[in-house]
Scaffold this active site. Structure first.
Site, PDB file in Angstrom:
ATOM      1  N   ARG A  64      43.561  65.430  44.001  1.00  0.00           N
ATOM      2  CA  ARG A  64      43.494  65.656  42.425  1.00  0.00           C
ATOM      3  C   ARG A  64      43.098  66.943  42.236  1.00  0.00           C
ATOM      4  O   ARG A  64      43.188  67.493  40.972  1.00  0.00           O
ATOM      5  CB  ARG A  64      42.616  64.452  42.182  1.00  0.00           C
ATOM      6  CG  ARG A  64      42.106  64.221  40.717  1.00  0.00           C
ATOM      7  CD  ARG A  64      43.093  63.911  39.902  1.00  0.00           C
ATOM      8  NE  ARG A  64      43.120  63.849  38.523  1.00  0.00           N
ATOM      9  CZ  ARG A  64      43.050  64.742  37.532  1.00  0.00           C
ATOM     10  NH1 ARG A  64      43.275  65.870  38.062  1.00  0.00           N
ATOM     11  NH2 ARG A  64      42.478  64.662  36.078  1.00  0.00           N
ATOM     12  N   TYR A  93      45.765  51.551  23.502  1.00  0.00           N
ATOM     13  CA  TYR A  93      45.486  52.886  23.516  1.00  0.00           C
ATOM     14  C   TYR A  93      46.263  54.010  22.655  1.00  0.00           C
ATOM     15  O   TYR A  93      46.066  54.782  22.175  1.00  0.00           O
ATOM     16  CB  TYR A  93      45.770  53.380  24.903  1.00  0.00           C
ATOM     17  CG  TYR A  93      44.819  52.635  25.808  1.00  0.00           C
ATOM     18  CD1 TYR A  93      43.641  53.663  26.225  1.00  0.00           C
ATOM     19  CD2 TYR A  93      44.859  51.677  26.510  1.00  0.00           C
ATOM     20  CE1 TYR A  93      42.777  53.284  27.077  1.00  0.00           C
ATOM     21  CE2 TYR A  93      44.127  51.180  27.338  1.00  0.00           C
ATOM     22  CZ  TYR A  93      42.980  51.837  27.743  1.00  0.00           C
ATOM     23  OH  TYR A  93      41.906  51.258  28.322  1.00  0.00           O
ATOM     24  N   ARG A 116      42.733  49.346  41.527  1.00  0.00           N
ATOM     25  CA  ARG A 116      42.078  50.647  41.790  1.00  0.00           C
ATOM     26  C   ARG A 116      41.781  51.329  43.327  1.00  0.00           C
ATOM     27  O   ARG A 116      40.829  51.891  43.432  1.00  0.00           O
ATOM     28  CB  ARG A 116      41.115  51.052  41.019  1.00  0.00           C
ATOM     29  CG  ARG A 116      41.499  51.098  39.418  1.00  0.00           C
ATOM     30  CD  ARG A 116      42.179  52.302  39.077  1.00  0.00           C
ATOM     31  NE  ARG A 116      42.602  52.254  37.568  1.00  0.00           N
ATOM     32  CZ  ARG A 116      41.775  52.749  36.516  1.00  0.00           C
ATOM     33  NH1 ARG A 116      40.664  53.500  37.014  1.00  0.00           N
ATOM     34  NH2 ARG A 116      42.295  52.727  35.308  1.00  0.00           N
ATOM     35  N   ASP A 126      49.921  54.943  36.274  1.00  0.00           N
ATOM     36  CA  ASP A 126      49.046  54.623  35.276  1.00  0.00           C
ATOM     37  C   ASP A 126      49.922  53.732  33.975  1.00  0.00           C
ATOM     38  O   ASP A 126      51.016  54.007  33.846  1.00  0.00           O
ATOM     39  CB  ASP A 126      48.447  55.789  34.415  1.00  0.00           C
ATOM     40  CG  ASP A 126      47.237  55.292  33.780  1.00  0.00           C
ATOM     41  OD1 ASP A 126      46.093  54.893  34.491  1.00  0.00           O
ATOM     42  OD2 ASP A 126      47.271  54.938  32.494  1.00  0.00           O
ATOM     43  N   ARG A 163      39.205  57.832  42.699  1.00  0.00           N
ATOM     44  CA  ARG A 163      38.196  58.834  42.702  1.00  0.00           C
ATOM     45  C   ARG A 163      36.856  58.368  43.795  1.00  0.00           C
ATOM     46  O   ARG A 163      36.376  59.272  44.386  1.00  0.00           O
ATOM     47  CB  ARG A 163      37.501  58.955  41.447  1.00  0.00           C
ATOM     48  CG  ARG A 163      38.297  60.088  40.788  1.00  0.00           C
ATOM     49  CD  ARG A 163      37.647  59.839  39.186  1.00  0.00           C
ATOM     50  NE  ARG A 163      37.871  58.583  38.453  1.00  0.00           N
ATOM     51  CZ  ARG A 163      37.602  58.241  37.395  1.00  0.00           C
ATOM     52  NH1 ARG A 163      37.093  59.115  36.794  1.00  0.00           N
ATOM     53  NH2 ARG A 163      37.684  57.227  37.053  1.00  0.00           N
TER      54      ARG A 163
HETATM   55  O1  CP3 Z   1      44.995  52.057  42.705  1.00  0.00           O
HETATM   56  C1  CP3 Z   1      45.522  51.547  41.937  1.00  0.00           C
HETATM   57  O2  CP3 Z   1      45.002  50.481  41.143  1.00  0.00           O
HETATM   58  C2  CP3 Z   1      46.858  52.261  41.247  1.00  0.00           C
HETATM   59  C3  CP3 Z   1      46.629  53.077  40.242  1.00  0.00           C
HETATM   60  C4  CP3 Z   1      46.417  52.806  38.685  1.00  0.00           C
HETATM   61  C5  CP3 Z   1      45.650  53.689  37.988  1.00  0.00           C
HETATM   62  N1  CP3 Z   1      45.493  53.121  36.716  1.00  0.00           N
HETATM   63  C6  CP3 Z   1      45.253  54.957  38.426  1.00  0.00           C
HETATM   64  C7  CP3 Z   1      44.263  55.720  37.507  1.00  0.00           C
HETATM   65  C8  CP3 Z   1      46.459  51.637  37.973  1.00  0.00           C
HETATM   66  C9  CP3 Z   1      47.183  50.126  38.417  1.00  0.00           C
HETATM   67  C10 CP3 Z   1      45.735  51.860  36.670  1.00  0.00           C
HETATM   68  C11 CP3 Z   1      45.892  51.024  35.587  1.00  0.00           C
HETATM   69  C12 CP3 Z   1      45.053  51.165  34.340  1.00  0.00           C
HETATM   70  N2  CP3 Z   1      45.134  52.441  33.654  1.00  0.00           N
HETATM   71  C13 CP3 Z   1      44.484  50.107  33.237  1.00  0.00           C
HETATM   72  C14 CP3 Z   1      44.643  48.692  33.687  1.00  0.00           C
HETATM   73  C15 CP3 Z   1      43.504  48.397  34.882  1.00  0.00           C
HETATM   74  C16 CP3 Z   1      42.060  48.826  34.473  1.00  0.00           C
HETATM   75  O3  CP3 Z   1      41.623  49.429  34.895  1.00  0.00           O
HETATM   76  O4  CP3 Z   1      41.702  48.138  33.376  1.00  0.00           O
HETATM   77  C17 CP3 Z   1      44.007  50.999  32.215  1.00  0.00           C
HETATM   78  C18 CP3 Z   1      43.316  50.319  31.003  1.00  0.00           C
HETATM   79  C19 CP3 Z   1      44.182  52.105  32.658  1.00  0.00           C
HETATM   80  C20 CP3 Z   1      44.212  53.249  31.436  1.00  0.00           C
HETATM   81  C21 CP3 Z   1      43.239  54.320  31.953  1.00  0.00           C
HETATM   82  N3  CP3 Z   1      43.783  55.470  32.937  1.00  0.00           N
HETATM   83  C22 CP3 Z   1      41.728  54.692  31.930  1.00  0.00           C
HETATM   84  C23 CP3 Z   1      40.967  54.048  30.715  1.00  0.00           C
HETATM   85  C24 CP3 Z   1      41.717  55.837  32.574  1.00  0.00           C
HETATM   86  C25 CP3 Z   1      40.475  56.659  32.552  1.00  0.00           C
HETATM   87  C26 CP3 Z   1      39.162  55.835  33.012  1.00  0.00           C
HETATM   88  C27 CP3 Z   1      39.221  56.295  34.576  1.00  0.00           C
HETATM   89  O5  CP3 Z   1      38.930  55.309  35.394  1.00  0.00           O
HETATM   90  O6  CP3 Z   1      39.219  57.305  34.912  1.00  0.00           O
HETATM   91  C28 CP3 Z   1      42.701  56.171  33.472  1.00  0.00           C
HETATM   92  C29 CP3 Z   1      42.652  57.248  34.488  1.00  0.00           C
HETATM   93  C30 CP3 Z   1      43.172  56.717  35.852  1.00  0.00           C
HETATM   94  N4  CP3 Z   1      44.082  55.831  36.068  1.00  0.00           N
HETATM   95  C31 CP3 Z   1      42.550  57.334  37.157  1.00  0.00           C
HETATM   96  C32 CP3 Z   1      43.179  56.733  38.322  1.00  0.00           C
HETATM   97  C33 CP3 Z   1      43.053  57.021  39.685  1.00  0.00           C
HETATM   98  C34 CP3 Z   1      41.438  58.215  37.319  1.00  0.00           C
HETATM   99  C35 CP3 Z   1      42.061  59.618  36.744  1.00  0.00           C
HETATM  100  C36 CP3 Z   1      41.495  60.877  37.654  1.00  0.00           C
HETATM  101  O7  CP3 Z   1      41.695  60.744  38.625  1.00  0.00           O
HETATM  102  O8  CP3 Z   1      41.275  61.835  36.952  1.00  0.00           O
END
Ligand code: CP3
Length: 344
Positions: A36, A149, A23, A73, A27
């Site tokens: 965003r 999910y 990540r 994602d 944010r």
């Molecule tokens: O920089 C990176 O790592 C690359 C991008 C990336 C994102 N999600 C962007 C993201 C990666 C590799 C993921 C993987 C992901 N997504 C996982 C596995 C890794 C982990 O964190 O456990 C999972 C379970 C998800 C599912 C997911 N996506 C959730 C549960 C959420 C909401 C929680 C949160 O952190 O907001 C997301 C949204 C998400 N994915 C955001 C980002 C930058 C935030 C959304 C936003 O900007 O509004």
């Protein structure tokens, strides 16, 4: 110029560990929030190659890690299969939950490459922009984690729906996992053909699988994806992140075919060095809270990990993703510290 990340994945021991952070785009970065803010839906950002490539590059420009991870994602797969996916602020992902046999039968199994072609476009764009010594990491969710999910309709505390379904109707649940194996295979091959140098498989919820189902839900689908991809791309390296699986980690390493294990912060680096590093490269595992705190506390925790793991093949990372409250300066300080340990 050589890519030290790929050298570490090939088992080489290096002067300083290559590093990146799960990540690392997101944010906690003001430049991410700015992009965003102007895009109404998170998935629109994932499917916009101009913005998604920009966001992928943001951490590279700011703190120069050895790896860029594609911005996308894990939930683009259910979206490509025709399930409704949305992200609402403060709540997280929301999906139309899979309830019936019909829901499984109606999944759009041939839609992946068409639907996800903008993501492949992002990979191409990033590849063109990256410095030669920085690797591009593609990724996908493991079938079990993505299925949680899809069945729960979002994040869950007890995973009751998915666990009940998996036990009561194992055959149908297997069918869902097989569909996810095929879709994920297509998606990863698409990323590799577009320029991804290696792949990470995120199995964030592997740790909640009951032990009698572990092989079926965690090992088998991951192993199948890796062998499917390697039929076409024999040299591609895989990192596995099966979060929280405890002692099953040894089976995961010996059975799945991964080249590198990404360990979460609950596993001691000393244990990993002693019992796992002889079999594969280790990636990890700074507590994201140490990164959030920063300063000497963070550097001390990082040094302890490096001391334990840098005598074998090792990639420095966090044990889970960067938390949104993390000050970006802390990430810069940590990156500079790791770079100061070697000449590359
Ligand atoms: O920089 C990176 O790592 C690359 C991008 C990336 C994102 N999600 C962007 C993201 C990666 C590799 C993921 C993987 C992901 N997504 C996982 C596995 C890794 C982990 O964190 O456990 C999972 C379970 C998800 C599912 C997911 N996506 C959730 C549960 C959420 C909401 C929680 C949160 O952190 O907001 C997301 C949204 C998400 N994915 C955001 C980002 C930058 C935030 C959304 C936003 O900007 O509004």
């Amino acid at each position: 110029m050589k890519k030290i990340f790929l050298e570490a994945l090939n088992g080489k021991i290096l002067e300083r560990p290559p590093f990146w952070f799960m990540r690392q785009a997101g944010r906690y970065l003001p430049e991410y929030r700015e992009i965003r803010h102007n895009i109404p839906s998170f998935l629109d950002l994932c499917y916009n190659p101009v913005f998604a490539s920009e966001v992928t590059m943001q951490p590279i420009d700011r703190f120069k890690p050895d790896v860029a991870i594609l911005f996308s994602d894990i939930l683009v797969i259910p979206d490509a299969l025709g399930r409704k996916v949305s992200f609402s602020k403060g709540i997280g992902p929301k999906l139309d939950p899979i309830i019936s046999t019909k829901d499984v039968e109606n999944l759009l199994v041939n839609n992946v490459n068409h639907h996800l072609s903008p993501v492949y476009e992002t990979v191409k764009k990033v590849k063109n922009r990256l410095p030669e010594d920085v690797s591009l990491l593609g990724f996908a969710g493991a079938p079990w984690t993505v299925a949680t999910y899809m069945v729960e309709g979002g994040s869950s505390r007890d995973f009751l729906k998915v666990k009940t379904w998996a036990r009561e109707d194992a055959e149908r649940f297997d069918c869902l996992l097989s569909i996810l194996v095929e879709a994920t295979t297509d998606y990863l091959i698409g990323q590799i053909e577009a320029g991804a140098d290696a792949i990470q498989i995120f199995d964030t919820w592997a740790g909640i699988v009951p032990s009698d189902q572990f092989n079926k839900f965690v090992i088998t689908p991951t192993k199948k994806i890796i062998s499917n991809v390697r039929k076409l791309k024999p040299d591609i390296k895989f990192i596995g992140f099966p979060k929280g699986i405890g002692p099953e980690i040894s089976t995961y390493i010996s059975e799945t075919g991964i080249d590198c294990i990404s360990i979460d912060s609950t596993l001691s680096p000393n244990y990993a060095a002693k019992y796992l590093q002889g079999d594969c490269t280790i990636q990890g595992n700074l507590d994201p809270v140490a990164l959030l705190i920063g300063g000497k506390t963070m550097l001390k925790a990082a040094d302890e990990i490096i001391k334990n793991l840098n005598d074998g093949p090792f990639i420095f990372n966090l044990g889970h993703g960067v938390m949104p409250q993390t000050p970006p300066e802390n990430v810069v300080l940590l990156a500079e510290h790791i770079k100061s340990l070697g000449n590359q």
